[in-house]
Design a protein around this motif. Structure first.
Motif, mmCIF file in Angstrom:
data_model
loop_
_atom_site.group_PDB
_atom_site.id
_atom_site.type_symbol
_atom_site.label_atom_id
_atom_site.label_comp_id
_atom_site.label_asym_id
_atom_site.label_seq_id
_atom_site.Cartn_x
_atom_site.Cartn_y
_atom_site.Cartn_z
ATOM 1 N N GLU A 82 1.061 -1.222 -0.080
ATOM 2 C CA GLU A 82 -0.042 0.046 -0.105
ATOM 3 C C GLU A 82 0.762 1.326 -0.080
ATOM 4 N N PHE A 83 1.782 1.278 0.714
ATOM 5 C CA PHE A 83 2.810 2.512 1.065
ATOM 6 C C PHE A 83 3.871 2.521 0.432
ATOM 7 N N GLY A 84 4.415 1.573 -0.034
ATOM 8 C CA GLY A 84 6.011 1.168 -0.806
ATOM 9 C C GLY A 84 7.085 1.325 0.328
ATOM 10 N N VAL A 85 6.527 1.172 1.601
ATOM 11 C CA VAL A 85 7.744 1.418 2.500
ATOM 12 C C VAL A 85 7.860 -0.356 2.987
ATOM 13 N N LYS A 86 9.398 -0.320 2.932
ATOM 14 C CA LYS A 86 9.899 -1.667 3.155
ATOM 15 C C LYS A 86 10.254 -1.668 4.674
#
Length: 96
Positions: free
Chosen positions: A30-34
């Motif tokens: 959803e956010f593209g944050v790993k």
């Protein structure tokens, strides 16, 4: 580091770890944050993204995780800085 490891002993439970991995995967989608398991403020970041999400699946997974790990309920949301009122600029000069 020992203090952090003792706080996260609940991650050694395979069922809870699976829920955390599912949260991480949904956050990435959803956010593209790993998010990494070794991050210092992992619990807070998971909580923040679970509060911001539009995904009912992420919200359900986080709720399930907090039900099984009561200490996660006490995670405070990160205070987001208020955006400053943008100044209008015209030809390099600030306009009222």
């Amino acid at each position: 580091m020992t203090f952090l490891a003792s706080q996260r002993s609940w991650l050694l439970d395979p069922g809870l770890l699976k829920l955390v991995h599912q949260c991480r995967r949904l956050i990435y989608t959803e956010f593209g944050v790993k998010l990494h398991l070794t991050e210092e403020h992992l619990e807070q970041q998971l909580a923040d993204y679970a509060r911001k999400t539009r995904s009912s699946q992420l919200a359900r997974t986080w709720t399930t995780l907090t039900e099984q790990v009561p200490q996660l309920r006490d995670v405070e949301p990160e205070q987001e800085p208020r955006p400053e009122r943008s100044k209008r600029i015209y030809r390099g000069q600030v306009v009222g």
